[in-house]
Scaffold this motif. Sequence first.
Motif, PDB file in Angstrom:
ATOM      1  N   ALA A  91       0.848  -1.231   0.059  1.00 36.67           N
ATOM      2  CA  ALA A  91       0.012   0.172   0.107  1.00 36.67           C
ATOM      3  C   ALA A  91       0.861   1.321   0.158  1.00 36.67           C
ATOM      4  N   VAL A  92       1.829   1.191   0.777  1.00 31.42           N
ATOM      5  CA  VAL A  92       2.742   2.382   0.809  1.00 31.42           C
ATOM      6  C   VAL A  92       3.828   2.641  -0.472  1.00 31.42           C
ATOM      7  N   SER A  93       4.172   1.512  -0.632  1.00 31.44           N
ATOM      8  CA  SER A  93       4.984   1.978  -2.175  1.00 31.44           C
ATOM      9  C   SER A  93       4.009   1.666  -3.675  1.00 31.44           C
ATOM     10  N   ARG A  94       2.635   1.197  -3.744  1.00 28.19           N
ATOM     11  CA  ARG A  94       2.178   1.619  -4.782  1.00 28.19           C
ATOM     12  C   ARG A  94       1.091   3.381  -4.359  1.00 28.19           C
ATOM     13  N   ALA A  95       1.026   3.935  -3.083  1.00 29.04           N
ATOM     14  CA  ALA A  95       0.257   5.617  -2.899  1.00 29.04           C
ATOM     15  C   ALA A  95       1.935   6.061  -3.565  1.00 29.04           C
ATOM     16  N   VAL A  96       2.603   6.051  -3.013  1.00 29.12           N
ATOM     17  CA  VAL A  96       4.494   6.501  -3.445  1.00 29.12           C
ATOM     18  C   VAL A  96       3.678   6.877  -4.543  1.00 29.12           C
ATOM     19  N   THR A  97       4.161   6.057  -5.464  1.00 28.97           N
ATOM     20  CA  THR A  97       3.974   5.859  -6.674  1.00 28.97           C
ATOM     21  C   THR A  97       3.421   6.960  -7.352  1.00 28.97           C
ATOM     22  N   GLU A  98       2.172   6.411  -7.191  1.00 35.17           N
ATOM     23  CA  GLU A  98       1.113   7.641  -7.533  1.00 35.17           C
ATOM     24  C   GLU A  98       1.016   8.905  -7.492  1.00 35.17           C
ATOM     25  N   ARG A  99       1.342   9.375  -5.991  1.00 33.85           N
ATOM     26  CA  ARG A  99       1.314  10.193  -5.777  1.00 33.85           C
ATOM     27  C   ARG A  99       2.084  11.242  -6.460  1.00 33.85           C
ATOM     28  N   VAL A 100       3.744  10.678  -6.889  1.00 36.96           N
ATOM     29  CA  VAL A 100       4.556  11.499  -6.941  1.00 36.96           C
ATOM     30  C   VAL A 100       4.697  11.694  -8.784  1.00 36.96           C
ATOM     31  N   ARG A 101       4.193  10.419  -9.416  1.00 34.91           N
ATOM     32  CA  ARG A 101       3.208  11.028 -10.294  1.00 34.91           C
ATOM     33  C   ARG A 101       2.718  11.663 -10.556  1.00 34.91           C
ATOM     34  N   ALA A 102       1.749  12.207  -9.851  1.00 36.71           N
ATOM     35  CA  ALA A 102       0.100  12.850 -10.295  1.00 36.71           C
ATOM     36  C   ALA A 102       0.849  14.307  -9.690  1.00 36.71           C
ATOM     37  N   LEU A 103       1.889  14.051  -8.357  1.00 32.38           N
ATOM     38  CA  LEU A 103       2.263  15.874  -8.857  1.00 32.38           C
ATOM     39  C   LEU A 103       3.434  17.201  -9.103  1.00 32.38           C
ATOM     40  N   VAL A 104       4.598  15.329  -8.999  1.00 29.14           N
ATOM     41  CA  VAL A 104       5.854  16.285  -9.981  1.00 29.14           C
ATOM     42  C   VAL A 104       5.395  15.612 -11.401  1.00 29.14           C
ATOM     43  N   GLY A 105       5.630  14.874 -11.484  1.00 29.66           N
ATOM     44  CA  GLY A 105       5.428  14.044 -13.005  1.00 29.66           C
ATOM     45  C   GLY A 105       6.198  12.856 -13.629  1.00 29.66           C
ATOM     46  N   LEU A 106       6.668  12.812 -12.571  1.00 28.97           N
ATOM     47  CA  LEU A 106       8.217  11.762 -12.809  1.00 28.97           C
ATOM     48  C   LEU A 106       7.793  10.210 -12.117  1.00 28.97           C
TER      49      LEU A 106
END
Length: 132
Positions: A91-106
Amino acid sequence: MASATSEHAEEAGQPGDAGGEPAVPAEERGATRIEDRVIAKIASQAAREALLGAPGTDAAHAAVVVRGDTARVRVGVHLGFPSDLGAQCCAVSRAVTERVRALVGLEVPEVAVEVERLHATERPNAPRGRVR
């Protein structure tokens, strides 16, 4: 008066008038750089939110290294035990991946989740006291 204002804006090349171009072309304006520590804060907040409601979880921090359009993220967490540690880490891995992609575009190809501490959590039906 309104026509004089638009004439001056056209001469200066300022945006906002009907046919004016920006003062500086887009390719010459530069780039926005988001510091690694800011991305780390985003990742740690996403990790904390992913663990909300899980017993014994109270901390998460992250470190990030950015190369080009890819971020490598390492997240340290404290989890309650006994619990489903694997599910919490996923859950942590998935949330971090999605949030960084959504907010920063990386892109985040991998999140290393480190369980730094396990906290004993009380089970509601567990016997209390010493066991002999």
